[in-house]
Enzyme design. Structure first.
Site, PDB file in Angstrom:
ATOM      1  N   ARG A  92      -3.029   4.685   4.184  1.00  0.00           N
ATOM      2  CA  ARG A  92      -2.161   3.921   3.290  1.00  0.00           C
ATOM      3  C   ARG A  92      -0.941   3.356   4.019  1.00  0.00           C
ATOM      4  O   ARG A  92      -0.264   2.462   3.483  1.00  0.00           O
ATOM      5  CB  ARG A  92      -1.689   4.793   2.124  1.00  0.00           C
ATOM      6  CG  ARG A  92      -2.799   5.322   1.248  1.00  0.00           C
ATOM      7  CD  ARG A  92      -2.232   6.101   0.070  1.00  0.00           C
ATOM      8  NE  ARG A  92      -1.545   5.215  -0.854  1.00  0.00           N
ATOM      9  CZ  ARG A  92      -2.108   4.623  -1.900  1.00  0.00           C
ATOM     10  NH1 ARG A  92      -3.395   4.820  -2.147  1.00  0.00           N
ATOM     11  NH2 ARG A  92      -1.414   3.849  -2.699  1.00  0.00           N
ATOM     12  N   MET A 119       0.871  -1.192   0.000  1.00  0.00           N
ATOM     13  CA  MET A 119       0.000   0.000   0.000  1.00  0.00           C
ATOM     14  C   MET A 119       0.900   1.232   0.000  1.00  0.00           C
ATOM     15  O   MET A 119       1.342   1.661  -1.051  1.00  0.00           O
ATOM     16  CB  MET A 119      -0.904  -0.047   1.232  1.00  0.00           C
ATOM     17  CG  MET A 119      -1.974   0.998   1.236  1.00  0.00           C
ATOM     18  SD  MET A 119      -3.368   0.576   0.185  1.00  0.00           S
ATOM     19  CE  MET A 119      -4.559   1.773   0.708  1.00  0.00           C
ATOM     20  N   CYS A 120       1.210   1.787   1.143  1.00  0.00           N
ATOM     21  CA  CYS A 120       2.111   2.931   1.322  1.00  0.00           C
ATOM     22  C   CYS A 120       1.650   4.148   0.535  1.00  0.00           C
ATOM     23  O   CYS A 120       0.834   4.060  -0.375  1.00  0.00           O
ATOM     24  CB  CYS A 120       3.546   2.595   0.959  1.00  0.00           C
ATOM     25  SG  CYS A 120       4.259   1.270   1.955  1.00  0.00           S
ATOM     26  N   GLY A 121       2.166   5.308   0.886  1.00  0.00           N
ATOM     27  CA  GLY A 121       1.852   6.551   0.200  1.00  0.00           C
ATOM     28  C   GLY A 121       3.074   7.433   0.152  1.00  0.00           C
ATOM     29  O   GLY A 121       3.867   7.468   1.100  1.00  0.00           O
TER      30      GLY A 121
END
Length: 309
Positions: A30, A1-3
């Site tokens: 995220r 996910m991450c942002g």
């Protein structure tokens, strides 16, 4: 996910700590595990080194306070032994420190000498770059490190969901491009030829503090630039040499760049005006720092863009 997120003020300074915090907090969903910033303040004749003495997860160890105090003294001693003249040595938590000092030598021997102290990790080293990263969301990290009043020219940031490694500071982004001054990267995606490039770069004398592929991208780009390749060219070369699905942001002392792989599967939204550029994994993050109505667009496949101050 991450942002991921980035911002650059083209012709002015801005409250980059506040703005980046707002953008990253908008993407907390995220990546709630850790948050990181690469912030560029006013260039100084002094070197700025951000480092940690240990990981906060080790605090349960009964010897933790004594180990922190011993490591702190050893870092100060080693800076003096290698020829650095310390201006300030500030603790921003019991394990995270910021030091400013004069030093005329090469950065690699200095970073290696400091990191030879057990548990020490140099997070960033340069004349304007400061990397701050820790566990928790953006509001938590910004409050802990006093980032609300950090003014500067540009920045990138990252919110992380730990899917393949531990929840710790070593696994948090951004990554400094050891041992090159004032270069950092954040990245969303995965490199499939990570181990191949890690071995190549290690043979050139580079060390890596994590198993994260984002660190590979940072050192890859910085090594290309050290060889005389312009930033934009190095980024274009990375699209041919780094395999995988990825979008990354890179910052140098005077530039912010973005690159997307040939599939462009990892999201990134871009807004550009006369005085600033803002990028993020989600449009809502950009809208957190702009009050007017905006139009955004998604960079194309294999697109490389660079903005300079």
């Amino acid at each position: 996910m991450c942002g991921i997120a980035g911002i650059i003020y083209k012709n002015r300074r801005g409250n980059v700590g506040r703005d980046m915090t707002a953008m990253l907090q908008a993407m907390k969903h995220r990546g709630p595990d850790s948050t990181g910033y690469a912030l560029y303040g006013e260039r100084s004749e002094l070197l700025v080194m951000r480092f940690k003495l240990a990981d906060p997860r080790d605090a349960a160890d009964f010897s933790y306070p004594e180990r922190l105090a011993r490591s702190r003294r050893e870092v100060e001693s080693r800076l003096a032994k290698i020829g650095a003249t310390v201006d300030r040595f500030d603790g921003e938590s019991e394990y995270a420190y910021r030091a400013t000092f004069r030093y005329e030598g090469e950065l690699k021997p200095l970073a290696d000498y400091v990191e030879d102290v057990p548990g020490i990790e140099v997070l960033s080293l340069g004349h304007s770059l400061e990397i701050v990263k820790d566990l928790g969301d953006a509001n938590t990290v910004a409050a802990q490190y006093g980032l609300a009043d950090f003014t500067g020219t540009h920045a990138i940031g990252h919110v992380r969901m730990a899917t393949e490694s531990d929840v710790d500071i070593a696994g948090a982004h951004p990554y400094w491009a050891y041992p090159f001054s004032d270069v950092a990267v954040v990245h969303n995606g995965q490199l499939t030829n990570y181990h191949q490039w890690r071995r190549r770069l290690e043979r050139l004398g580079h060390r890596f503090q994590s198993e994260c592929d984002s660190e590979i991208i940072a050192v890859y780009l910085a090594q290309r630039m050290a060889d005389g390749v312009p930033l934009e060219t190095a980024m274009k070369q990375s699209l041919d040499e780094l395999d995988g699905v990825f979008t990354y942001l890179v910052v140098t002392e005077d530039a912010l760049g973005v690159a997307k792989d040939e599939m462009a599967a990892k999201p990134l939204v871009l807004y550009e005006a006369d005085d600033l550029v803002a990028l993020a994994s989600e449009e809502g993050a950009i809208r957190e720092v702009l009050t007017e109505e905006i139009d955004t667009y998604d960079p194309y496949e294999r697109e490389v863009l660079v903005w300079r101050r």
